[in-house]
Design an enzyme around this catalytic site. Sequence first.
Site, PDB file in Angstrom:
ATOM      1  N   TRP A  60     -34.135 -14.173 -47.316  1.00 17.85           N
ATOM      2  CA  TRP A  60     -33.587 -13.637 -48.570  1.00 17.85           C
ATOM      3  C   TRP A  60     -32.800 -12.346 -48.348  1.00 17.85           C
ATOM      4  O   TRP A  60     -32.458 -11.653 -49.290  1.00 17.85           O
ATOM      5  CB  TRP A  60     -34.686 -13.485 -49.630  1.00 17.85           C
ATOM      6  CG  TRP A  60     -35.680 -12.366 -49.482  1.00 17.85           C
ATOM      7  CD1 TRP A  60     -35.776 -11.445 -48.482  1.00 17.85           C
ATOM      8  CD2 TRP A  60     -36.733 -12.056 -50.413  1.00 17.85           C
ATOM      9  NE1 TRP A  60     -36.818 -10.589 -48.720  1.00 17.85           N
ATOM     10  CE2 TRP A  60     -37.429 -10.930 -49.902  1.00 17.85           C
ATOM     11  CE3 TRP A  60     -37.162 -12.604 -51.631  1.00 17.85           C
ATOM     12  CZ2 TRP A  60     -38.529 -10.370 -50.564  1.00 17.85           C
ATOM     13  CZ3 TRP A  60     -38.252 -12.033 -52.284  1.00 17.85           C
ATOM     14  CH2 TRP A  60     -38.919 -10.938 -51.746  1.00 17.85           C
ATOM     15  N   THR A  82     -42.607 -13.943 -44.077  1.00 18.84           N
ATOM     16  CA  THR A  82     -41.926 -12.642 -44.063  1.00 18.84           C
ATOM     17  C   THR A  82     -40.457 -12.774 -44.457  1.00 18.84           C
ATOM     18  O   THR A  82     -39.715 -13.544 -43.844  1.00 18.84           O
ATOM     19  CB  THR A  82     -42.017 -12.053 -42.642  1.00 18.84           C
ATOM     20  OG1 THR A  82     -43.380 -12.038 -42.242  1.00 18.84           O
ATOM     21  CG2 THR A  82     -41.445 -10.647 -42.597  1.00 18.84           C
ATOM     22  N   GLU A  83     -40.053 -12.018 -45.477  1.00 15.46           N
ATOM     23  CA  GLU A  83     -38.658 -11.977 -45.932  1.00 15.46           C
ATOM     24  C   GLU A  83     -38.107 -13.367 -46.254  1.00 15.46           C
ATOM     25  O   GLU A  83     -36.912 -13.617 -46.154  1.00 15.46           O
ATOM     26  CB  GLU A  83     -37.760 -11.296 -44.882  1.00 15.46           C
ATOM     27  CG  GLU A  83     -38.256  -9.929 -44.412  1.00 15.46           C
ATOM     28  CD  GLU A  83     -38.160  -8.847 -45.476  1.00 15.46           C
ATOM     29  OE1 GLU A  83     -37.384  -9.020 -46.432  1.00 15.46           O
ATOM     30  OE2 GLU A  83     -38.882  -7.837 -45.359  1.00 15.46           O
ATOM     31  N   LEU A  84     -39.004 -14.257 -46.635  1.00 15.27           N
ATOM     32  CA  LEU A  84     -38.660 -15.662 -46.931  1.00 15.27           C
ATOM     33  C   LEU A  84     -37.933 -16.341 -45.768  1.00 15.27           C
ATOM     34  O   LEU A  84     -37.074 -17.202 -45.979  1.00 15.27           O
ATOM     35  CB  LEU A  84     -37.831 -15.792 -48.221  1.00 15.27           C
ATOM     36  CG  LEU A  84     -38.467 -15.290 -49.519  1.00 15.27           C
ATOM     37  CD1 LEU A  84     -37.711 -15.853 -50.724  1.00 15.27           C
ATOM     38  CD2 LEU A  84     -39.937 -15.650 -49.644  1.00 15.27           C
TER      39      LEU A  84
END
Lengths: 446, 413
Positions: A298, A145-147
Amino acid sequence: MVSVCMYFQVHQPHRLRQYNIFDIGKHQQYFDDEKNREILLRVARKCYIPATNLIYNKINQLGGKFRVSYSLTGTFLEQAQKYSPELIRLFHKLAKTGCCEFLSETYYHSLAALYNEEEFKQQVGMHKKLMKDLFGQSPKVFRNTELIFTNRIAQIVEQMGYKAIIAEGTEKILSWRSPNYLYQPAGTRKIKALLKNYRLSDDIAFRFGNKEWKAYPLTAPQFAQWVSADQSSHCINLFMDYETFGEHQWATTGIFKFLEHMPNEVLSHPNNEFLTPSQVADKYQPVGEIDAPYPVSWADVERDTSAWTGNDMQRSSLAKLYLLKDEVESLQDPEALEIWRKLQTSDHFYYMCTKWFADGDVHKYFNPYESPYESYITMMNVLNDFAIMRQKKRREMTASSLSDSEAELDTQAQESLQPEAALEEFQTQLVPDAVPELQESSVILS
Amino acid sequence: MFGWEFPPLSSGGLGTACEGLTTGLTNLGHDVILVLPRPLPKEINGKLTVKDAQRYATIDLKRLKTIAIDSPLQPYINTREYAAWLEHHKQILHIKLDKQGELYGRDLFAEVQRFALLAQRAAIAEDFDVIHCHDWMTYPAGVLAKQASGKPLVVHVHATEFDRSGNNGANQQVYDTERWGMENADRVITVSYFTKRQVMEHYGIPDEKITVVHNAVEFTNPTGDRFAINKSDKVVLFLGRVTLQKGPDYFIKAAKRVLEHQKNVKFIIAGTGDMLSRLIEEAASLGIGDKVLFAGFLGKEDVDKAFRMADVFVMPSVSEPFGITPLEAMRNKTPVIISRQSGVSEVIQHCLKVDFWDVEQLAGKILSVLRYAPLHKEMSDKGLQEVHQFSWNDPARKCVDVYSQLQPMRVLA
């Protein structure tokens, strides 16, 4: 030789409806199906359908030399199936070209990796099964999730059998080094990390339509030149939200024309190629180690997790939610389990972010609420109602296993739990003044 | 500039805005001549003459010159209050009044005219480029000064008669003066988009003639610690004039709804006004008389104490051109819930907003702030940060922008 690797994130949360404090105990619908349907159909029309058709045609036109990858969340696919099944068929068609790889992630696009390792593994398993069922692929590369990435996450994912993991190419873990190579996460044996080239990715995802930008308007040949500039690079990883095409960057910016021409321009340099993340991992070896003792992501300029866990509202509601795991599972009630997991979707906590709020930036754009405070109130009201719902279910469970006389007693108790009284009782119990501080890293790194 | 109270007597309102703007303008290197009514001394020994009543005092500071004209005019005074004042002073000034005729205008409008003539006479002797006046009582002075000097006129709308009357019983003469002032101005400045819409709808002023300049707020004295009070009850605070405009009746209705769900809450109404007795009765008839406390008018220090004591501040205004009290509350680290029918809701984010008529939403939000500790904490912390970002230099800069777009009238030879 430069291998260009593109991955697109496709996600939609199950947004909550405005749940008033007076609704606690009434067990009304938590999720705003109407709004979720509306948004999914809008984004499908503006982005998912035209972009996917364009990419499908491009793959055929270039005889399989253009390759892409996607991470499709479970919550997106559920809504696509329900509101726009055409989307599933489009991705299925894409899967059959052999030029499209589907990545692995948590089914609910959750923050479980930071809060509960077991839950994390279960959600990754659910997602893996979904990929197999829908597209006949068993993912080999993981993206969180979301890097969100730590050494520990890389270690768990390696144990689960993945050959590569995707992370943000931030200076926090790279310092002076280039993101255009593979790296080895600290404490792992063989899993490889692909790092996002955020400059080139953000040229498309954020800056493309910005008239103030000195490279505006960005053309496909120009971009192909940037990509090919350093021929010592191994892989250039262009990772972005799929909504970049048509939703964040509107069609009027020329983003679809860019997507149409860019692959041809990149391939017009004889040493360039497009590869999927698995192919990149097979082809290259790591050139060094990356060390992420604390989470990187990220998001925002900080590239950390402060967008989801930056304030007390976020930390306390996340902590409360994840503490429920054992209890929810002990109910053996699929409905309760599903609700609990849908509430884990990271977006709910992103909406509570107060970091950049007054500056009215990107957070506001994605926020269906008037303010972070409203989103927190909604989550807390839902959690409190959910607590009462679970208590009722528990009573039903025990009632069914008790003798008649005992069951009768219990029914009386149940009747006495009127919604309004229950509200009073539970509010005071469930909302203690002390906020349990949950250090993300301490959960993971203990 | 035709303004008010320098230095201001109370926080908020016209006086504060004039002071802030004047300071901002001088900070930016502009000279300001401030012409304003000066309140009469409380004790008058009965020997006031017409000449006395026409005098003015001049103070010349570095970039600021004030010309104070003796007049009983003060912000928000209404016809009834003026008549009462005059009656009171007629007693004191009995003898002189008989001999000299009337020292001051026989009613509020006559006094506004008298002030306008004196103010214009005093101002016109000065050298200036633009005329800027604040709310209707100074419009006649501004228009007269414009006619005499040919310099452009800006009227600054802090409130309209529709706000003051709570949308019923607007005084026609006040409305006429407001409209006449706006029509004769070269530009109208409003303190919010909310007020801009009113000026367009009720006064027929075209969009392009109106510029929105939000107020700022600057705090000089340091914030004290939270008021340490031994209380078992939660406190919800209303602070302001108890008039239709401020929506105290919605506050009472929300109190009723909150108390149905949580008992240990006290609702405090601080301030006075013509709705007070009606509210006391309503609280009693709703059966929450013991939970609603009427604190009356509070002085500056007590206001800060009240904010610090409160767990949440509510401003349910029906019609609020700007509204500075929520900022005072935030400065005292008290979370605020404000109505969307206010100018201040256009400029602050770290608060909760409701439509004034939506009692259910208001009650729900009050309960949320009282019950969810992290919400209370985040709103307090971020609210405090937010109010300190304001500076009067910003609105001053916008006013200068407006000035620079205006041309002096060509005086016919």
